[in-house]
Design a protein around this motif. Structure first.
Motif, PDB file in Angstrom:
ATOM      1  N   TRP A  55       9.409  12.651  -4.421  1.00  0.00           N
ATOM      2  CA  TRP A  55      10.269  13.058  -3.314  1.00  0.00           C
ATOM      3  C   TRP A  55      10.284  14.578  -3.226  1.00  0.00           C
ATOM      4  CZ3 TRP A  55      14.322  16.240  -4.477  1.00  0.00           C
ATOM      5  CH2 TRP A  55      14.827  16.207  -5.776  1.00  0.00           C
ATOM      6  N   ASN A  56      10.574  15.075  -2.038  1.00  0.00           N
ATOM      7  CA  ASN A  56      10.535  16.514  -1.801  1.00  0.00           C
ATOM      8  C   ASN A  56      11.568  16.862  -0.734  1.00  0.00           C
ATOM      9  OD1 ASN A  56       9.800  19.199  -1.679  1.00  0.00           O
ATOM     10  ND2 ASN A  56       8.091  18.847  -0.304  1.00  0.00           N
ATOM     11  N   PHE A  57      12.436  17.807  -1.044  1.00  0.00           N
ATOM     12  CA  PHE A  57      13.453  18.269  -0.098  1.00  0.00           C
ATOM     13  C   PHE A  57      13.218  19.754   0.176  1.00  0.00           C
ATOM     14  CE2 PHE A  57      17.464  20.479   0.677  1.00  0.00           C
ATOM     15  CZ  PHE A  57      17.916  19.802   1.797  1.00  0.00           C
ATOM     16  N   SER A  94       0.840  -1.193   0.000  1.00  0.00           N
ATOM     17  CA  SER A  94       0.000   0.000   0.000  1.00  0.00           C
ATOM     18  C   SER A  94       0.877   1.245   0.000  1.00  0.00           C
ATOM     19  CB  SER A  94      -0.945  -0.006   1.207  1.00  0.00           C
ATOM     20  OG  SER A  94      -0.221  -0.070   2.410  1.00  0.00           O
ATOM     21  N   LEU A  95       0.257   2.406   0.047  1.00  0.00           N
ATOM     22  CA  LEU A  95       1.001   3.659  -0.027  1.00  0.00           C
ATOM     23  C   LEU A  95       2.092   3.705   1.039  1.00  0.00           C
ATOM     24  CD1 LEU A  95       1.162   6.477  -1.380  1.00  0.00           C
ATOM     25  CD2 LEU A  95      -0.294   7.294   0.478  1.00  0.00           C
ATOM     26  N   THR A  96       3.319   3.875   0.605  1.00  0.00           N
ATOM     27  CA  THR A  96       4.486   3.868   1.492  1.00  0.00           C
ATOM     28  C   THR A  96       5.185   5.216   1.412  1.00  0.00           C
ATOM     29  OG1 THR A  96       4.796   1.496   1.167  1.00  0.00           O
ATOM     30  CG2 THR A  96       6.675   2.743   2.019  1.00  0.00           C
ATOM     31  N   SER A  97       5.506   5.766   2.570  1.00  0.00           N
ATOM     32  CA  SER A  97       6.190   7.058   2.604  1.00  0.00           C
ATOM     33  C   SER A  97       7.166   7.097   3.766  1.00  0.00           C
ATOM     34  CB  SER A  97       5.176   8.206   2.727  1.00  0.00           C
ATOM     35  OG  SER A  97       4.481   8.126   3.952  1.00  0.00           O
ATOM     36  N   PHE A  98       8.247   7.855   3.569  1.00  0.00           N
ATOM     37  CA  PHE A  98       9.252   8.074   4.599  1.00  0.00           C
ATOM     38  C   PHE A  98       9.527   9.574   4.686  1.00  0.00           C
ATOM     39  CE2 PHE A  98      10.027   3.805   3.030  1.00  0.00           C
ATOM     40  CZ  PHE A  98      10.189   3.069   4.196  1.00  0.00           C
ATOM     41  N   SER A  99       9.774  10.035   5.893  1.00  0.00           N
ATOM     42  CA  SER A  99      10.096  11.444   6.103  1.00  0.00           C
ATOM     43  C   SER A  99      11.233  11.550   7.094  1.00  0.00           C
ATOM     44  CB  SER A  99       8.876  12.217   6.641  1.00  0.00           C
ATOM     45  OG  SER A  99       7.810  12.170   5.729  1.00  0.00           O
ATOM     46  N   LYS A 144      13.393  21.507  -3.426  1.00  0.00           N
ATOM     47  CA  LYS A 144      13.636  20.655  -4.583  1.00  0.00           C
ATOM     48  C   LYS A 144      12.665  19.484  -4.499  1.00  0.00           C
ATOM     49  CE  LYS A 144      17.107  22.800  -6.514  1.00  0.00           C
ATOM     50  NZ  LYS A 144      17.003  23.355  -7.880  1.00  0.00           N
ATOM     51  N   LYS A 145      11.999  19.181  -5.615  1.00  0.00           N
ATOM     52  CA  LYS A 145      11.024  18.102  -5.575  1.00  0.00           C
ATOM     53  C   LYS A 145      10.901  17.441  -6.943  1.00  0.00           C
ATOM     54  CE  LYS A 145       6.920  20.851  -6.706  1.00  0.00           C
ATOM     55  NZ  LYS A 145       5.544  21.205  -6.303  1.00  0.00           N
ATOM     56  N   LYS A 146      10.343  16.250  -6.908  1.00  0.00           N
ATOM     57  CA  LYS A 146       9.985  15.518  -8.108  1.00  0.00           C
ATOM     58  C   LYS A 146       8.779  14.664  -7.740  1.00  0.00           C
ATOM     59  CE  LYS A 146      11.901  12.764 -11.882  1.00  0.00           C
ATOM     60  NZ  LYS A 146      13.083  12.027 -12.383  1.00  0.00           N
ATOM     61  N   ASP A 147       7.616  15.010  -8.275  1.00  0.00           N
ATOM     62  CA  ASP A 147       6.413  14.296  -7.858  1.00  0.00           C
ATOM     63  C   ASP A 147       6.023  13.245  -8.887  1.00  0.00           C
ATOM     64  OD1 ASP A 147       5.113  15.634  -9.901  1.00  0.00           O
ATOM     65  OD2 ASP A 147       4.312  17.191  -8.581  1.00  0.00           O
ATOM     66  N   PHE A 148       4.889  12.585  -8.627  1.00  0.00           N
ATOM     67  CA  PHE A 148       4.463  11.453  -9.454  1.00  0.00           C
ATOM     68  C   PHE A 148       4.215  11.846 -10.906  1.00  0.00           C
ATOM     69  CE2 PHE A 148       0.740  13.552  -7.962  1.00  0.00           C
ATOM     70  CZ  PHE A 148      -0.191  13.439  -8.976  1.00  0.00           C
ATOM     71  N   ARG A 149       3.957  13.138 -11.163  1.00  0.00           N
ATOM     72  CA  ARG A 149       3.680  13.568 -12.527  1.00  0.00           C
ATOM     73  C   ARG A 149       4.939  13.649 -13.375  1.00  0.00           C
ATOM     74  NH1 ARG A 149       0.304  18.410  -9.874  1.00  0.00           N
ATOM     75  NH2 ARG A 149       2.193  18.301  -8.607  1.00  0.00           N
ATOM     76  N   ASP A 150       6.099  13.535 -12.708  1.00  0.00           N
ATOM     77  CA  ASP A 150       7.363  13.698 -13.433  1.00  0.00           C
ATOM     78  C   ASP A 150       8.068  12.381 -13.699  1.00  0.00           C
ATOM     79  OD1 ASP A 150       6.955  16.436 -13.302  1.00  0.00           O
ATOM     80  OD2 ASP A 150       7.947  16.578 -11.349  1.00  0.00           O
ATOM     81  N   PHE A 151       7.520  11.280 -13.187  1.00  0.00           N
ATOM     82  CA  PHE A 151       8.175   9.994 -13.398  1.00  0.00           C
ATOM     83  C   PHE A 151       7.627   9.321 -14.640  1.00  0.00           C
ATOM     84  CE2 PHE A 151       9.032  10.673  -8.918  1.00  0.00           C
ATOM     85  CZ  PHE A 151      10.342  10.223  -8.798  1.00  0.00           C
ATOM     86  N   ASN A 154      11.011  14.208   2.257  1.00  0.00           N
ATOM     87  CA  ASN A 154       9.888  13.280   2.181  1.00  0.00           C
ATOM     88  C   ASN A 154       9.978  12.500   0.879  1.00  0.00           C
ATOM     89  OD1 ASN A 154       8.692  14.587   4.536  1.00  0.00           O
ATOM     90  ND2 ASN A 154       8.145  16.236   3.126  1.00  0.00           N
ATOM     91  N   VAL A 155       9.727  11.202   0.965  1.00  0.00           N
ATOM     92  CA  VAL A 155       9.828  10.375  -0.231  1.00  0.00           C
ATOM     93  C   VAL A 155       8.747   9.295  -0.210  1.00  0.00           C
ATOM     94  CG1 VAL A 155      11.542   8.866   0.878  1.00  0.00           C
ATOM     95  CG2 VAL A 155      11.355   8.916  -1.617  1.00  0.00           C
TER      96      VAL A 155
END
Length: 922
Positions: free
Chosen positions: A897-899, A869-874, A915-922, A887-888
């Motif tokens: 991910w987001n810094f 399921s949805l997995t996140s780390f901070s 600095k970030k890269k979200d799901f729309r960029d993968f 956060n990733v």
């Protein structure tokens, strides 16, 4: 020596020429002088000096420790010897000094008055209070000639300045090496200043304070770090002007980090120093998106309209054509109401126009929240929670994980009022949408009126014994609403409101009469009236014709004709129930098990409903289909509040409730020595028999139960049992299972549910340690909170156990849900079981690796789909006046991910690195 009195003051003359004056609390003045040739000069000089003293200084002066100041020597007063602190209050000064308020002076060491030069010297923790001015320092010098105050610190044996001056006026506080201040003009010079201004800290080598409390700085700095000597960062400048409760304006400034200058410079600086909201530009964040190009996000303008409302308009723009505008209006009036309104619109363009992955959508989101303070109008309340959103907006423009995990969004706007605590009116409008199925339900309006339960037969003044009929109660409720069920793409079309709209009104009035029988039984009787009102009904007829629909040929169909007009559908039902409680207990004198208690709650019910399907009522009609069969239908089939029952019903039902508990011995309970454990919270068996049916009178037998094990594990059970035999198609026949198969019931459905939740933290493992610690404190092994270690117990130099904090706060949340359902169907007399298992496991937690480092995580496993399921780390790092977070979401459809590295203080909220890269960029 000569003595005399002036205004009740005893005076002793030692010599004719006065050297010093001491005036103590007993109003005794001692004058010390040199010998002269004539007494006349002595008397004249004495009178002039006393007049000057009494007029220019005060009626009560100074009593101090011995000190030589020029030619003036002041002896010690008796009170100074006992208290060690000298306090002097000047009640009223001469008019030409321009001091027209009370001046309070105090010093721990001494206060010295130089009469001739009209100066006062305060030594040791000196303090002067005048109007709203409070000045503290190691030494303070007051010059009454020009009404100036000079304060400074004193260097100790190591050369460090002690007792640096602290100047406070109103909300302003200054720390400095030296302060020179004119009481009359309000001007002053401050050297090596350090002051807190709103959320920041200001420092400067030389400062000029002006009468309007604004200050000019030379060679200063500004920071939000509260470390005075060496802040982690600051903006350095040559000149600045500070306007209280407004702003700080500087010339060219550059940023310094840990004392190292950086190339980050600005031609001028403007820092707000007002805690109140202010209008200004919102700085956007920038970056690059793989699908939408380079972007500027969140830039715009903030408008502080007044103290009660503000408006923030920000937008996003992308190099590949996407853009969005997001205005938000907020309002609040204390003790009245508060809320916000946001209408966001976005044009999302994915990929290049000529790419096969090209997508374009126009999306929006409307969000409105309004809440009324409960004390504003106790008898009425208005609330709103509107959340209307398109599915693509959540996908491309929302960064909230909760939005992503939600398929349904709801809205509600309601007004509630009441009269006399008995009558309640609610007017409501609501909305519900599913972004997965795209189905939208709009309810507008919905009106509800309720009347509290009342007793029409109860006597207002009790005379004699209470009669059973006085417990007869009546309640009333009315509900009217208009509902539209349609697809989200058809919400604003005429078709949605002509074809998909339903409306109606319903009245309900239950009448209840409970009667107590034989002390242990409760006999409850009720008569329920329901009146439905519709603006239309549906007539159905059979048409022998051929239709061609989607390449299919349909021979004969039912034609439905909607007839408008007022329609009233009334029904009623009678019910009666008899219930009691039976307690059974078994006690044991020996062993850990001391008692078993069983609570049995049986109830017998009877419900009667007349046949409202008869032609006399006019609620039902019929038609003959193509096979010649008569089909009976309700004119209000599918109506908002349903239709009256079409068949007569007389049901006799039973309900058996059970609860099982035990009592065991417990050492933790020091009062009773017992502990109660619930084995079965609830186990219910119920069913009914319909006297009005001509066959298959008995219903399914239903069983359900639940219990809790170890406080964290819940178990639920439910099942259905059929008393009749089924045919080859799986339909019930009028033959009992006992007759055919010699069994009472046949199981058709079973559901088991297991839920487990566990929360662990450092506190759960420290309970025993804390108990042992308290016991050691009592025995004297530990003094307070500091343990006694012998030298050999410390360990070698390589033993770092002393420096590791094993009591780091942490917590872990574990949840597990298991659901097993078995449905037994029968086809051609063979059992066809259908099993379904749903399992989910969730894990979340947080760990403070150090007091400054924190890690949080969330994950889970779906056993049905065999996916994570949805997995996140901070990761969070507290950098004192700065903070850093990372956060990733490492995998899945929301991979991102987001810094962020930013200043904590909101006053410098735009000083950040993202600095970030979200799901729309993968």
């Amino acid at each position: 020596m000569q003595s005399f009195q002036i205004n009740g003051i005893d005076i002793e003359i030692i010599f004719a020429h006065i050297k010093a004056v001491t005036i103590n609390k007993s109003k005794s003045i001692q004058l010390t002088s040199r010998p002269t040739s004539g007494k006349l000069l002595t008397w004249m000089w004495l009178l002039l000096s006393l007049t000057s003293i009494l007029n220019d200084v005060s009626a009560e002066m100074f009593y101090a420790l011995p000190r030589q100041v020029g030619d003036t020597v002041v002896p010690v007063a008796d009170s100074a010897k006992t208290t060690g602190v000298i306090i002097d209050s000047t009640l009223k000064e001469k008019s030409h000094t321009k001091i027209d308020a009370k001046v309070e002076r105090s010093a721990r060491d001494s206060i010295v008055q130089d009469i001739l030069s009209k100066k006062v010297f305060l030594y040791g923790d000196a303090e002067i209070k005048y109007e709203d001015i409070d000045l503290k320092a190691a030494c303070i010098e007051v010059d009454f000639n020009n009404n100036t105050v000079t304060a400074y610190g004193i260097a100790d044996s190591t050369g460090k300045i002690q007792g640096r001056p602290v100047f406070k006026q109103g909300d302003q506080t200054f720390k400095a090496d030296t302060i020179e201040y004119n009481i009359n003009t309000g001007k002053g010079y401050i050297y090596s200043i350090y002051t807190e201004d709103s959320q920041g800290y200001l420092a400067g080598e030389k400062v000029k304070k002006l009468p309007d409390n604004s200050i000019n700085l030379l060679h200063g700095s500004y920071t939000t770090c509260n470390i005075e000597d060496h802040p982690h960062f600051r903006f350095k400048f040559k000149k600045a002007r500070v306007i209280p409760d407004n702003k700080i304006v500087t010339g060219p400034a550059y940023m310094e980090i840990e004392g190292i200058p950086t190339p980050l410079a600005i031609p001028f600086g403007m820092f707000p120093n007002n805690s109140r909201q202010r209008s200004g530009i919102v700085i956007p964040s920038y970056g690059e998106s793989a699908n939408r190009g380079f972007y500027l996000e969140g830039g715009g303008y903030y408008w502080s309209i007044n103290d009660y409302m503000d408006l923030k308009v920000v937008g996003d723009i992308y190099s590949r054509g996407s853009w969005a505008i997001k205005p938000t209006f907020r309002y609040k009036k204390r003790y009245k109401f508060s809320g916000s309104f946001s209408a966001q619109y976005a044009v999302n363009i994915i990929s290049d126009k000529y790419s096969p992955d090209y997508q374009k959508s126009n999306d929006f989101r409307i969000r409105w929240t309004h809440s009324q303070d409960a004390k504003a109008r106790p008898n009425s309340r208005f609330n709103a929670n509107v959340n209307i959103v398109t599915s693509n907006f959540v996908k491309y423009n929302s960064v909230d994980v909760n939005d992503y995990l939600s398929n349904e969004f709801q809205s509600s706007v309601s007004y509630q009022t009441s009269w006399a605590g008995k009558y309640y009116l609610t007017v409501n409008g609501s909305h519900r949408q599913n972004t997965k199925t795209h189905v939208v339900q709009i309810t507008l309006p919905e009106v509800t009126f309720n009347v509290n339960q009342f007793y029409p037969l109860k006597k207002k003044k009790r005379v004699g014994k209470k009669r059973f009929y006085e417990d007869l109660s009546v309640t009333y409720s009315m509900n009217a609403k208009n509902i539209v069920n349609t697809m989200d793409s058809l919400v604003f079309t005429e078709q949605a409101y002509q074809r998909d709209m339903k409306n109606g009104l319903v009245h309900k009035m239950p009448i209840n009469l409970p009667i107590k029988l034989f002390k242990y039984f409760t006999w409850s009787n009720s008569l329920n009236f329901t009146d439905r009102m519709y603006a239309q009904h549906v007539d159905q007829t059979w048409v022998d014709d051929t239709l061609f629909v989607d390449n299919d040929t349909i021979i004969g169909y039912v034609d439905k004709d909607t007839v408008t007009g007022f329609n009233n559908a009334f029904d009623f039902r009678v019910s009666s129930s008899l219930s009691t409680k039976v307690y059974g207990m078994v006690k044991f004198k020996k062993g850990p098990l001391r008692a078993i208690r069983h609570v049995f709650t049986p109830s017998l019910t009877f419900n009667y409903v007349p046949n409202f399907g008869s032609a006399d009522w006019g609620y039902y009609d019929s038609y003959i289909d193509g096979d010649g069969k008569e089909i009976i239908y309700s004119k209000y089939e599918g109506a908002l509040y349903g239709t009256p029952p079409g068949k007569k019903s007389g049901q006799i039902g039973f309900n058996f409730g059970n609860n099982l508990e035990i009592k065991v011995r417990s050492k933790k309970d020091t009062i009773t020595g017992m502990k109660k454990i619930t084995l079965i919270k609830s186990f219910i068996i119920k069913g009914d028999y319909d006297l009005a049916k001509d066959s298959v009178n008995m219903s399914y037998l239903s069983m359900s139960g639940r219990t809790t094990i170890w406080k964290n594990i819940d178990i639920k059970y439910s099942s259905l049992w059929d008393p009749y035999v089924v045919d080859s198609a799986g339909r019930q026949t009028n033959t009992y299972e006992w007759t055919a198969n010699r069994r009472l019931f046949r199981r058709t459905n079973t559901t088991w549910g297991l839920s487990f939740s566990l929360r662990l933290s450092d506190k759960d493992f420290n309970k025993k340690k804390e108990k042992e610690k308290k016991e050691k404190e009592k025995s004297g092994e530990i003094e307070g909170s500091t343990e006694k270690f012998k030298h050999e117990d410390v360990g070698t130099l390589n033993d770092h156990s002393e420096y590791i904090d094993w009591n780091i706060p942490w917590s872990i949340n574990l949840s597990y849900n298991f659901n097993y359902t078995t449905h037994l169907a029968y086809l051609n007399y063979e059992k066809v079981p259908t099993d379904k298992i749903v399992q989910t496991l969730g894990l979340s937690g947080q760990v403070n690796i150090t007091p400054k480092w924190k890690v949080t995580f969330r994950s889970g496993w779906d056993f049905t789909s065999n996916k994570v399921s949805l997995t996140s780390f901070s990761i969070y790092r507290d950098l004192h006046c700065w903070e850093m977070s990372f956060n990733v979401i490492p995998f899945g459809p929301r991979k991102s991910w987001n810094f962020s590295l930013n200043v904590k203080a909101s006053i410098l909220q735009d000083l950040k690195l993202n600095k970030k890269k979200d799901f729309r960029d993968f």
